[in-house]
Scaffold this motif. Structure first.
Motif, PDB file in Angstrom:
ATOM      1  N   LEU A 135      32.548  42.792  42.752  1.00  0.00           N
ATOM      2  CA  LEU A 135      32.527  41.343  42.540  1.00  0.00           C
ATOM      3  C   LEU A 135      33.719  40.664  43.217  1.00  0.00           C
ATOM      4  O   LEU A 135      33.592  39.542  43.724  1.00  0.00           O
ATOM      5  N   ILE A 136      34.864  41.320  43.235  1.00  0.00           N
ATOM      6  CA  ILE A 136      36.025  40.764  43.937  1.00  0.00           C
ATOM      7  C   ILE A 136      35.717  40.625  45.424  1.00  0.00           C
ATOM      8  O   ILE A 136      36.015  39.597  46.051  1.00  0.00           O
ATOM      9  N   GLU A 137      35.080  41.632  46.004  1.00  0.00           N
ATOM     10  CA  GLU A 137      34.695  41.568  47.409  1.00  0.00           C
ATOM     11  C   GLU A 137      33.733  40.407  47.656  1.00  0.00           C
ATOM     12  O   GLU A 137      33.868  39.665  48.630  1.00  0.00           O
ATOM     13  N   LYS A 138      32.761  40.256  46.770  1.00  0.00           N
ATOM     14  CA  LYS A 138      31.766  39.194  46.943  1.00  0.00           C
ATOM     15  C   LYS A 138      32.404  37.807  46.795  1.00  0.00           C
ATOM     16  O   LYS A 138      32.010  36.855  47.474  1.00  0.00           O
ATOM     17  N   LEU A 139      33.386  37.687  45.910  1.00  0.00           N
ATOM     18  CA  LEU A 139      34.099  36.415  45.772  1.00  0.00           C
ATOM     19  C   LEU A 139      34.838  36.078  47.067  1.00  0.00           C
ATOM     20  O   LEU A 139      34.744  34.954  47.569  1.00  0.00           O
ATOM     21  N   LEU A 140      35.558  37.036  47.597  1.00  0.00           N
ATOM     22  CA  LEU A 140      36.342  36.809  48.812  1.00  0.00           C
ATOM     23  C   LEU A 140      35.462  36.532  50.018  1.00  0.00           C
ATOM     24  O   LEU A 140      35.862  35.814  50.943  1.00  0.00           O
ATOM     25  N   GLN A 141      34.248  37.075  50.025  1.00  0.00           N
ATOM     26  CA  GLN A 141      33.313  36.861  51.123  1.00  0.00           C
ATOM     27  C   GLN A 141      32.408  35.649  50.897  1.00  0.00           C
ATOM     28  O   GLN A 141      31.475  35.414  51.648  1.00  0.00           O
ATOM     29  N   LYS A 142      32.713  34.876  49.831  1.00  0.00           N
ATOM     30  CA  LYS A 142      31.962  33.656  49.503  1.00  0.00           C
ATOM     31  C   LYS A 142      30.499  33.933  49.170  1.00  0.00           C
ATOM     32  O   LYS A 142      29.630  33.079  49.337  1.00  0.00           O
TER      33      LYS A 142
ATOM     34  N   GLN B 165      42.869  43.431  26.380  1.00  0.00           N
ATOM     35  CA  GLN B 165      42.129  43.208  27.617  1.00  0.00           C
ATOM     36  C   GLN B 165      41.346  41.911  27.499  1.00  0.00           C
ATOM     37  O   GLN B 165      40.884  41.560  26.416  1.00  0.00           O
ATOM     38  N   HIS B 166      41.195  41.219  28.604  1.00  0.00           N
ATOM     39  CA  HIS B 166      40.460  39.968  28.612  1.00  0.00           C
ATOM     40  C   HIS B 166      39.511  39.923  29.813  1.00  0.00           C
ATOM     41  O   HIS B 166      39.723  40.601  30.816  1.00  0.00           O
ATOM     42  N   VAL B 167      38.491  39.128  29.662  1.00  0.00           N
ATOM     43  CA  VAL B 167      37.598  38.820  30.779  1.00  0.00           C
ATOM     44  C   VAL B 167      38.068  37.491  31.361  1.00  0.00           C
ATOM     45  O   VAL B 167      38.292  36.527  30.628  1.00  0.00           O
ATOM     46  N   PHE B 168      38.228  37.466  32.670  1.00  0.00           N
ATOM     47  CA  PHE B 168      38.711  36.263  33.351  1.00  0.00           C
ATOM     48  C   PHE B 168      37.588  35.632  34.169  1.00  0.00           C
ATOM     49  O   PHE B 168      36.819  36.341  34.834  1.00  0.00           O
ATOM     50  N   LEU B 169      37.502  34.317  34.113  1.00  0.00           N
ATOM     51  CA  LEU B 169      36.610  33.577  35.000  1.00  0.00           C
ATOM     52  C   LEU B 169      37.365  33.431  36.318  1.00  0.00           C
ATOM     53  O   LEU B 169      38.411  32.784  36.382  1.00  0.00           O
ATOM     54  N   THR B 170      36.849  34.040  37.369  1.00  0.00           N
ATOM     55  CA  THR B 170      37.561  34.153  38.628  1.00  0.00           C
ATOM     56  C   THR B 170      36.778  33.471  39.744  1.00  0.00           C
ATOM     57  O   THR B 170      35.548  33.551  39.790  1.00  0.00           O
ATOM     58  N   TYR B 171      37.489  32.793  40.648  1.00  0.00           N
ATOM     59  CA  TYR B 171      36.822  32.007  41.694  1.00  0.00           C
ATOM     60  C   TYR B 171      37.784  31.817  42.862  1.00  0.00           C
ATOM     61  O   TYR B 171      38.979  32.092  42.775  1.00  0.00           O
ATOM     62  N   THR B 172      37.249  31.286  43.971  1.00  0.00           N
ATOM     63  CA  THR B 172      38.074  31.063  45.162  1.00  0.00           C
ATOM     64  C   THR B 172      38.298  29.585  45.436  1.00  0.00           C
ATOM     65  O   THR B 172      39.284  29.212  46.040  1.00  0.00           O
ATOM     66  N   ASN B 173      37.389  28.740  45.003  1.00  0.00           N
ATOM     67  CA  ASN B 173      37.430  27.333  45.361  1.00  0.00           C
ATOM     68  C   ASN B 173      37.822  26.475  44.174  1.00  0.00           C
ATOM     69  O   ASN B 173      37.126  26.468  43.163  1.00  0.00           O
ATOM     70  N   GLN B 174      38.890  25.729  44.309  1.00  0.00           N
ATOM     71  CA  GLN B 174      39.361  24.875  43.214  1.00  0.00           C
ATOM     72  C   GLN B 174      38.330  23.817  42.844  1.00  0.00           C
ATOM     73  O   GLN B 174      38.308  23.304  41.726  1.00  0.00           O
ATOM     74  N   GLU B 175      37.437  23.488  43.794  1.00  0.00           N
ATOM     75  CA  GLU B 175      36.444  22.448  43.544  1.00  0.00           C
ATOM     76  C   GLU B 175      35.507  22.803  42.391  1.00  0.00           C
ATOM     77  O   GLU B 175      34.939  21.915  41.765  1.00  0.00           O
ATOM     78  N   VAL B 176      35.336  24.079  42.099  1.00  0.00           N
ATOM     79  CA  VAL B 176      34.388  24.459  41.049  1.00  0.00           C
ATOM     80  C   VAL B 176      34.829  23.929  39.688  1.00  0.00           C
ATOM     81  O   VAL B 176      34.013  23.749  38.794  1.00  0.00           O
ATOM     82  N   THR B 177      36.133  23.675  39.543  1.00  0.00           N
ATOM     83  CA  THR B 177      36.611  23.172  38.250  1.00  0.00           C
ATOM     84  C   THR B 177      36.147  21.741  38.001  1.00  0.00           C
ATOM     85  O   THR B 177      36.273  21.240  36.890  1.00  0.00           O
TER      86      THR B 177
END
Length: 291
Positions: A130-137, A264-276
């Protein structure tokens, strides 16, 4: 009846000429004439009568105009709706396996209900993928464990700490200051998964210089949980997996914070600040509260 035939009819009505209608439709005059003739055959009536080089609407032709207009308008409205549906904004959400199994089925219907204009695509995968997919948009948002990556932003969302749980009326429920030696006396089920640092649990027993009674070693949370519920063993499980059972009294948590804590926690992770800025962002936060 073909919508093209109806449009040809209305162009001839409005422009009072097959020649002008053909120019407006970027068609040849014979093609427009053929469409009018086909429509007349479908309706089994004449729509135009020739007068010299011109055309005159027949009485039946005048009567048919509002019906043709209504059909064309309905077609255009339907076409517009289909186009809007095709252009519906798609949100691609990913989650690690545990979050996919226990949180996403609860959350997705609520997000869709609050955001009918969005089309949701969901992907369940390990954290690293999922980290790879986030970075690759390839993914807009992902629910994963904590990660440090300069290209990613994150927000702590769900508590998924590992807890020691037992079945109802287990002797450990009534004991205090439980030691590693005492835990080692109980049959245990170990759930092995790369998402958690299970070495810390093993270390707990190593420090006490005792061997735990690991009588079941499984790679599926529901299997591990079922073994505990069947009163065959005790075990350490992540909170998302046992949340409902703890609330209903089917399982009980044993406090071993003095021995070990696996926060341990689950984090909502993203690349684009616009999603907020999405309305969905607020809905996600509200869903976590309800969950």
């Amino acid at each position: 009846m073909n919508i093209d035939h109806l449009e040809a009819f209305m162009y001839v009505v409005q422009l009072k000429s097959i020649h002008k209608a053909a120019d407006a439709l970027f068609l040849s005059q014979p093609t427009v004439t053929a469409r009018i003739k086909t429509l007349e055959r479908d309706l089994n009536t004449e729509l135009f009568a020739r007068q010299g080089r011109g055309l005159l609407l027949t009485e039946h032709g005048r009567e048919f105009i509002p019906y043709a207009e209504q059909i064309i308008q309905s077609y255009k409205e339907g076409k517009k709706i289909m186009k809007e549906r095709d252009e519906q904004e798609e949100v691609i959400i990913g989650a690690n396996i545990i979050t996919s199994q226990y949180f996403i089925p609860f959350a997705l219907p609520l997000w869709k209900r609050g955001n009918p204009q969005l089309r949701f695509k969901f992907i369940s995968a390990p954290n690293e993928l999922l980290i790879e997919k986030l970075l690759q948009k390839q993914v807009d948002l992902a629910f994963i464990k904590d990660t440090t990556n300069d290209g990613l932003q994150k927000q702590q969302l769900l508590d998924n700490s590992v807890r020691l749980v037992v079945y109802p009326d287990h002797p450990l429920q009534y004991e205090e200051n439980i030691t590693a030696n005492r835990l080692a006396e109980e049959p245990m089920v170990f759930f092995e998964c790369g998402a958690f640092d299970w070495n810390r649990i093993h270390k707990l027993f190593e420090v006490g210089k005792v061997e735990p009674r690991i009588e079941f070693q499984v790679d599926h949370l529901e299997v591990a949980k079922s073994i505990i519920k069947s009163r065959c063993a005790i075990g350490f499980l992540p909170y998302l997996c046992i949340k409902n059972e703890l609330a209903s009294g089917e399982l009980f948590e044993i406090d071993v914070a003095h021995l070990i804590q696996i926060k341990q926690h689950v984090f909502l992770t993203y690349t684009n600040q616009e999603v907020t800025k999405w309305r969905l962002w607020k809905d996600i936060e509200e869903t976590v509260k309800k969950f």
